[in-house]
Design a protein around this motif. Structure first.
Motif, PDB file in Angstrom:
ATOM      1  N   SER A 137       0.836  -1.215   0.000  1.00 33.65           N
ATOM      2  CA  SER A 137       0.000   0.000   0.000  1.00 33.65           C
ATOM      3  C   SER A 137       0.860   1.250   0.000  1.00 33.65           C
ATOM      4  O   SER A 137       0.572   2.227  -0.715  1.00 33.65           O
ATOM      5  CB  SER A 137      -0.931   0.012   1.217  1.00 33.65           C
ATOM      6  OG  SER A 137      -1.880  -1.038   1.139  1.00 33.65           O
ATOM      7  N   VAL A 138       1.934   1.228   0.797  1.00 37.47           N
ATOM      8  CA  VAL A 138       2.851   2.379   0.844  1.00 37.47           C
ATOM      9  C   VAL A 138       3.549   2.556  -0.510  1.00 37.47           C
ATOM     10  O   VAL A 138       3.670   3.675  -1.023  1.00 37.47           O
ATOM     11  CB  VAL A 138       3.893   2.198   1.965  1.00 37.47           C
ATOM     12  CG1 VAL A 138       4.980   3.268   1.888  1.00 37.47           C
ATOM     13  CG2 VAL A 138       3.217   2.235   3.328  1.00 37.47           C
ATOM     14  N   ILE A 139       3.997   1.456  -1.098  1.00 36.48           N
ATOM     15  CA  ILE A 139       4.685   1.522  -2.385  1.00 36.48           C
ATOM     16  C   ILE A 139       3.739   2.026  -3.466  1.00 36.48           C
ATOM     17  O   ILE A 139       4.116   2.859  -4.305  1.00 36.48           O
ATOM     18  CB  ILE A 139       5.276   0.150  -2.756  1.00 36.48           C
ATOM     19  CG1 ILE A 139       6.329  -0.270  -1.732  1.00 36.48           C
ATOM     20  CG2 ILE A 139       5.899   0.192  -4.152  1.00 36.48           C
ATOM     21  CD1 ILE A 139       6.792  -1.717  -1.861  1.00 36.48           C
ATOM     22  N   ASP A 140       2.509   1.550  -3.449  1.00 41.11           N
ATOM     23  CA  ASP A 140       1.524   2.021  -4.437  1.00 41.11           C
ATOM     24  C   ASP A 140       1.294   3.520  -4.315  1.00 41.11           C
ATOM     25  O   ASP A 140       1.171   4.225  -5.325  1.00 41.11           O
ATOM     26  CB  ASP A 140       0.204   1.273  -4.249  1.00 41.11           C
ATOM     27  CG  ASP A 140       0.242  -0.140  -4.810  1.00 41.11           C
ATOM     28  OD1 ASP A 140       1.137  -0.430  -5.638  1.00 41.11           O
ATOM     29  OD2 ASP A 140      -0.615  -0.963  -4.421  1.00 41.11           O
ATOM     30  N   ALA A 141       1.237   4.007  -3.076  1.00 36.11           N
ATOM     31  CA  ALA A 141       1.061   5.456  -2.869  1.00 36.11           C
ATOM     32  C   ALA A 141       2.255   6.221  -3.425  1.00 36.11           C
ATOM     33  O   ALA A 141       2.088   7.302  -4.019  1.00 36.11           O
ATOM     34  CB  ALA A 141       0.873   5.755  -1.380  1.00 36.11           C
TER      35      ALA A 141
END
Length: 259
Positions: free
Chosen positions: A171-175
């Motif tokens: 989720s952090v990487i996608d953001a």
């Protein structure tokens, strides 16, 4: 007291292909970050402005100009606050200080502090974008947004990966990926995003994290519930309906006993 630092440098040789960084205890008892460079070393405070100064009795020039902007708009709510060239020069030099420090934190795996300083510089870029009309000066700062976004994303997600919190890490990487793409969209250069090294790095890392998640899941011992469900699926596929009924009852009892 001698001002010659030759002995310190001789005891800590410069390696061109490596980032030389360490934490030492200062004479004041507080930790200091040291970064070895080819002609000497940089010493930085762990907290506050890296050089330890307080311009305008504020933690940083960034905080100083934020306060000026708030004071200006409190009196002139309809007049946009603008940063002048002298202010931008101060903010640029200060941003470089924070760059040296978060680079050191990254190599020491002090991810929380790296995330803190990269988040700070991203906020600085946003402040400059909002309060500067000169596109050239704005881009002097903002051209580094993809790189700092990548570093911030890695600093936040790396501890999550280490703790096998893969969903949170993805989720952090996608953001981070979305934020880099937003940068190119803002400058009407969406096609160039596919050639951005920072974006490619994050996308490749995402693939590695997902693959690691799948590998870890496959190596994890199956729970009793997972084994029962697999047996149930096999019984249904083999049309062994009496066995399937027995397994359903066993699953129901297991749920009741473990809720």
């Amino acid at each position: 007291m001698s001002k010659d630092i030759s002995k310190i440098l001789q005891a800590w040789p410069y390696e061109p292909d490596e980032v030389g960084v360490r934490v030492i205890q200062g004479d004041d008892g507080a930790e200091k970050l040291q970064l070895r460079v080819d002609l000497g070393l940089l010493q930085m405070e762990i907290d506050g402005r890296p050089d330890g100064t307080r311009p305008g009795d504020c933690e940083s020039w960034f905080e100083y100009y934020q306060k000026k902007q708030q004071a200006h708009e409190a009196v002139n709510p309809d007049v946009q606050f603008h940063l002048k060239e002298k202010a931008l020069a101060r903010l640029w030099r200060e941003g470089v200080q924070y760059y040296h420090r978060y680079l050191g934190f990254w190599h020491l795996e002090r991810y929380d502090l790296c995330a803190r300083d990269t988040k700070r510089n991203l906020a600085l870029f946003a402040f400059v974008r909002q309060h500067t009309d000169d596109e050239r000066l704005k881009l002097q700062f903002d051209q580094w947004r993809p790189y700092v976004t990548m570093m911030y994303t890695r600093a936040v997600a790396s501890p999550l990966v280490a703790q096998e919190q893969f969903d949170e890490a993805v989720s952090v990487i996608d953001a981070g990926i979305d934020a880099v793409r937003d940068f190119f969209d803002e400058y009407q250069q969406s096609q160039q995003a596919e050639e951005c090294a920072e974006l490619l790095s994050l996308e490749h890392w995402r693939e590695e994290v997902v693959a690691n998640q799948q590998r870890t899941a496959s190596q994890r011992p199956k729970s009793e519930m997972e084994i029962l469900r697999e047996k149930l699926a096999e019984a249904i596929a083999a049309e062994e309906f009496e066995e399937a009924a027995r397994l359903r009852d066993e699953i129901r009892v297991y749920k009741e006993n473990n809720e």
